[in-house]
Design an enzyme around this catalytic site. Structure first.
Site, PDB file in Angstrom:
ATOM      1  N   ARG A 101       0.835  -1.189   0.000  1.00 58.64           N
ATOM      2  CA  ARG A 101       0.000   0.000   0.000  1.00 58.64           C
ATOM      3  C   ARG A 101       0.877   1.249   0.000  1.00 58.64           C
ATOM      4  O   ARG A 101       1.976   1.266   0.578  1.00 58.64           O
ATOM      5  CB  ARG A 101      -0.859  -0.022   1.271  1.00 58.64           C
ATOM      6  CG  ARG A 101      -1.808   1.146   1.466  1.00 58.64           C
ATOM      7  CD  ARG A 101      -2.947   1.072   0.511  1.00 58.64           C
ATOM      8  NE  ARG A 101      -4.127   1.831   0.978  1.00 58.64           N
ATOM      9  CZ  ARG A 101      -4.980   2.398   0.152  1.00 58.64           C
ATOM     10  NH1 ARG A 101      -4.804   2.323  -1.154  1.00 58.64           N
ATOM     11  NH2 ARG A 101      -6.037   3.038   0.620  1.00 58.64           N
ATOM     12  N   THR A 145      -9.698   0.730  -9.032  1.00 61.41           N
ATOM     13  CA  THR A 145      -8.865  -0.353  -8.563  1.00 61.41           C
ATOM     14  C   THR A 145      -8.984  -1.466  -9.581  1.00 61.41           C
ATOM     15  O   THR A 145      -9.888  -1.467 -10.391  1.00 61.41           O
ATOM     16  CB  THR A 145      -9.364  -0.806  -7.180  1.00 61.41           C
ATOM     17  OG1 THR A 145      -9.402   0.323  -6.313  1.00 61.41           O
ATOM     18  CG2 THR A 145      -8.489  -1.872  -6.569  1.00 61.41           C
ATOM     19  N   SER A 155      -7.911   1.023   3.560  1.00 63.16           N
ATOM     20  CA  SER A 155      -8.348   0.583   2.233  1.00 63.16           C
ATOM     21  C   SER A 155      -9.540  -0.346   2.352  1.00 63.16           C
ATOM     22  O   SER A 155      -9.779  -0.960   3.397  1.00 63.16           O
ATOM     23  CB  SER A 155      -7.206  -0.157   1.529  1.00 63.16           C
ATOM     24  OG  SER A 155      -7.658  -0.807   0.353  1.00 63.16           O
ATOM     25  N   GLY A 174     -13.481  -1.251  -7.135  1.00 62.90           N
ATOM     26  CA  GLY A 174     -14.729  -0.580  -6.807  1.00 62.90           C
ATOM     27  C   GLY A 174     -14.735   0.280  -5.570  1.00 62.90           C
ATOM     28  O   GLY A 174     -15.802   0.569  -5.035  1.00 62.90           O
ATOM     29  N   GLY A 175     -13.556   0.706  -5.062  1.00 64.46           N
ATOM     30  CA  GLY A 175     -13.559   1.589  -3.903  1.00 64.46           C
ATOM     31  C   GLY A 175     -14.298   0.977  -2.732  1.00 64.46           C
ATOM     32  O   GLY A 175     -14.085  -0.180  -2.357  1.00 64.46           O
TER      33      GLY A 175
END
Length: 562
Positions: free
Chosen positions: A97, A372, A443, A464-465
C-alpha cells in the site's frame, strides 16, 4: 403524490434487464487459470505459466502488463495488497500500500477555518502517496518467484514500446479525461492526447517503456533511485507535491499475517489492516451464517434487506476502529470474535430498516497483541494468488510523471482529511485513519482465497472503492448459498450499503421484480447506479479439480488458462 412518483421509479431501477445470465459458466481449464481486467494482461500471465512459471511469476508479469494496457488502475505509481496460498496450504499476505510522505500532516487538506478544501486530496500532486507497487513486486519475487525477474517485466516493456490496441471502453475513458490530464500534469502528456480515441487505435507509451526497462534491469533501484526517482521528485516540485527522494528511498512493502476464519464449511483467507476488507468480509459472512439466505433466494426482499442491514453495521465498525496497525492498536481479535459479530445484529428487524443515524460502531474487546483492479491466478502446482492493486480513483491524481510515462495515485484521499468528513467514495473516517508521515491509508481492497475441506476452493477479489467489500461478499454468497457457477456469480447484479450515506446503491436489475418497492416500504432509500458496481475476477475449483474462471462483463475482463 411523492409515493406515487417513487413507485414506478423503483420498479424501473430494480427490474431493469442487465442481460447477464446467472447460469453462465465461464472458461473451464484443467491446470491453470488467470483472470484479470484486460485480455492482454491475462494472456501475459497465462504465457508465463505455460513457460513453467508459478502463480507468483504470473502475478508479477500481470501487474506490470496492467500498468501499460489498463492505465486507469493498473500501475507502477500506486500500490496494493495480495494474499497467497501455496500448494501445501501455507499462506502469506503482502502489503504494498502507498504511504503518506514525510512532510504530510493531519490538517494538510484543511483551510484556515478548518474546513476541507474540495478536491485537494483527489486531484493533483498533493493527492499522491509514496508508490508501493514496484517494491511489492520485487519483494514478492525475492520470496516466492522462480523465473528470472527480467523475463517477468519484459512483456510490459514490449507492450509499452510497440503499442497495443485500445478496447472501446479504454478509448472512451481516455477521451473523457483528456482535459484533466492537461490540467493536472505540469507538462502536456502528448502520448495520451488525441481529439478522439477509438476502439482499435494503437497506444504507445515510449517513456513508460524506458521506465519499465530500468525496473527490468535494475530491480527496485530502477524506480526508487536514479532517473525515475528524479523524474518523480521533479514532477513534485513543479506541481506542489511533497514526495521526496528520501520518501522513495525509505519505502518498503510489508509482509503481514493473513486473516483466517472458519465460516461454515469454508475457511476464509483475506487481507488484514490497513485493509478493512478482510475484517469486514469475515464479519459479513459470519453474520450470514445465522440467516437462511439460501432458502430466501437471490434478489429477494428478505435476502436484500438482511444484507443491507448487516452492511450498515459492519461499515460503522470500519469507520471507527480501522487504520494502519503500525500506528494504532486495531482491535482485530475483538472485531472477529464470533459472539461480538453476532451481537451486532441484535437490533435487526426483518420488518423495517434501521436508520444509519441509529447505527453505531460496536465496542469490540481491546487490542491484543472507485479505481482499482483485481486479478486472480492458480498455477498447475496448485499455488493461488489474489491481488488487488490501485491508483484509487480513475487514473489516480490525473498526473503523468513527465519523462517517466506513468500516472501517480491519489490515495491520500483514503485518509480522513477531517474526522467525520466523507472521502470520494462517501466513506466516513475517524481518528484511527488520520494522516501522519509514513502512515498507510485505510483501504477497502479485499483479495481473498477460500478453502473447503482443507483444499483450495475459490480465489476472488474486485475493484470498486468502498463497494469492493460488498462485491466480494455477494459473489461468495452467490456461489456458496445460491449455487451459481463462478461466471454467473460474477455476472449477478449487485447492491451496496456502507452505513453513511444512508442509501442503497443498486445496479439495474440487481433486485428482483417488486423487491425494490418492498425495500422502500421497509424504509430503505435506493439510488440507481447504471454504470455498475465493482469489477471482479474469480476462480472456482470444481469438484473434479478443474477450474472455472469468472471474468466481469462490466469491463474488458478476460480469463485465460490451459
Amino acid at each position: 403524490m411523492i409515493k406515487k412518483l417513487l413507485i414506478p421509479f423503483l420498479l424501473i431501477i430494480t427490474a431493469g434487464c442487465q442481460n447477464r445470465s446467472l447460469d453462465e459458466v465461464g472458461l473451464i481449464t484443467d491446470k491453470a487459470m488467470v483472470v484479470s481486467a484486460h485480455p492482454l494482461a491475462s494472456s501475459v500471465g497465462n504465457e508465463i505459466m505455460l513457460r513453467g512459471g508459478n502463480a507468483v511469476d504470473a502475478a508479477i508479469a500481470v501487474q506490470f502488463a496492467l500498468a501499460v494496457v489498463y492505465p486507469d488502475a493498473g500501475n507502477i505509481g500506486g500500490g496494493g495488497f495480495l494474499v497467497l496460498r501455496q500448494q501445501d496450504g501455507s499462506v502469506d499476505a503482502l502489503d504494498y500500500r502507498e504511504e503518506a510522505p514525510g512532510d504530510a500532516h493531519r490538517d494538510m487538506y484543511l483551510n484556515e477555518e478548518g474546513e476541507v478544501i474540495e478536491d485537494l486530496s483527489v486531484k493533483g500532486h498533493l493527492a499522491a502517496g509514496v508508490p508501493g507497487t514496484v517494491d511489492g513486486m520485487v519483494q514478492l519475487h525475492e520470496k516466492y518467484g522462480t523465473m528470472p525477474w527480467e523475463e517477468l517485466v519484459q512483456p510490459a516493456v514490449l507492450l509499452a514500446a510497440n503499442g497495443f490496441p485500445l478496447t472501446a471502453k479504454e478509448a472512451e475513458k481516455l477521451n473523457e479525461n483528456q482535459d484533466d490530464f492537461i490540467t493536472y500534469s505540469t507538462r502536456r502528456p502528448e502520448f495520451i492526447l488525441k481529439d478522439n480515441w477509438e476502439e482499435g487505435d494503437t497506444l504507445r507509451i515510449p517513456d513508460l517503456a524506458k521506465t519499465l526497462a530500468r525496473i527490468r534491469d535494475q530491480g527496485r533501484a530502477g524506480f526508487y533511485e536514479g532517473a525515475t526517482a528524479q523524474y518523480i521528485v521533479d514532477e513534485m516540485k513543479r506541481g506542489g507535491g511533497i514526495i521526496s527522494k528520501e520518501d522513495l528511498a525509505n519505502y518498503r512493502a510489508i509482509w503481514r499475517e493473513p486473516l483466517t476464519a472458519k465460516v461454515g464449511e469454508h475457511n476464509v483467507i483475506s487481507m488484514p489492516p490497513p485493509s478493512s476488507g478482510g475484517i469486514a468480509l469475515i464479519q459479513l459472512l459470519t453474520i450470514s451464517e445465522d440467516y437462511p439466505v439460501d432458502e430466501w433466494g437471490i434478489k429477494t426482499t428478505e435476502t436484500a434487506h438482511f444484507m443491507i442491514e448487516a452492511e450498515k453495521r459492519v461499515y460503522a465498525d470500519r469507520a471507527k476502529h480501522l487504520g494502519d496497525p503500525d500506528f494504532i492498536d486495531v482491535p482485530v481479535e475483538g472485531l472477529l470474535e464470533e459472539a461480538y459479530i453476532k451481537r451486532r445484529m441484535r437490533d435487526f428487524s426483518m420488518d423495517s430498516d434501521t436508520d444509519s443515524e441509529e447505527v453505531y460502531a460496536g465496542k469490540p474487546a481491546a487490542y491484543e497483541g472507485a479505481q482499482t483492479t483485481h486479478y486472480s491466478i492458480v498455477d498447475p502446482m496448485g499455488n493461488a494468488i489474489s491481488v488487488t492493486t490501485t491508483l484509487n480513483t480513475n487514473f489516480g491524481a490525473l498526473v503523468f510523471v513527465d519523462g517517466a510515462g506513468f500516472l501517480l495515485n491519489n490515495e491520500m484521499d483514503d485518509f480522513s482529511a477531517k474526522p467525520g468528513y466523507p472521502n470520494t467514495y462517501g466513506l466516513i473516517g475517524g481518528e484511527a485513519n488520520a494522516i501522519a508521515p509514513g502512515k498507510r491509508m485505510l483501504s477497502s481492497m479485499t483479495p481473498t482465497i477460500l478453502e473447503k475441506d482443507g483444499d483450495l476452493y475459490m480465489v476472488v477479489g474486485s475493484m470498486g472503492g468502498s463497494t469492493i467489500i460488498t462485491t466480494v461478499y455477494q459473489i461468495i454468497l452467490n456461489v456458496i448459498a445460491h449455487d451459481l457457477p463462478m461466471q454467473g456469480a460474477v455476472n449477478a447484479g449487485r447492491f451496496h450499503h456502507q452505513w453513511e450515506p444512508d442509501w442503497v446503491l443498486s445496479e439495474l436489475g440487481a433486485l428482483g421484480p417488486g423487491t425494490g418497492l418492498q425495500l422502500w416500504l421497509k424504509g430503505h432509500k435506493i439510488a440507481p447506479n447504471p454504470r455498475g458496481i465493482g469489477r471482479a475476477a474469480g476462480i472456482l475449483v470444481l469438484p473434479d479439480g478443474r477450474m472455472e474462471g469468472g471474468a466481469d462483463p462490466r469491463g474488458d475482463d478476460a480469463a485465460a488458462g490451459f
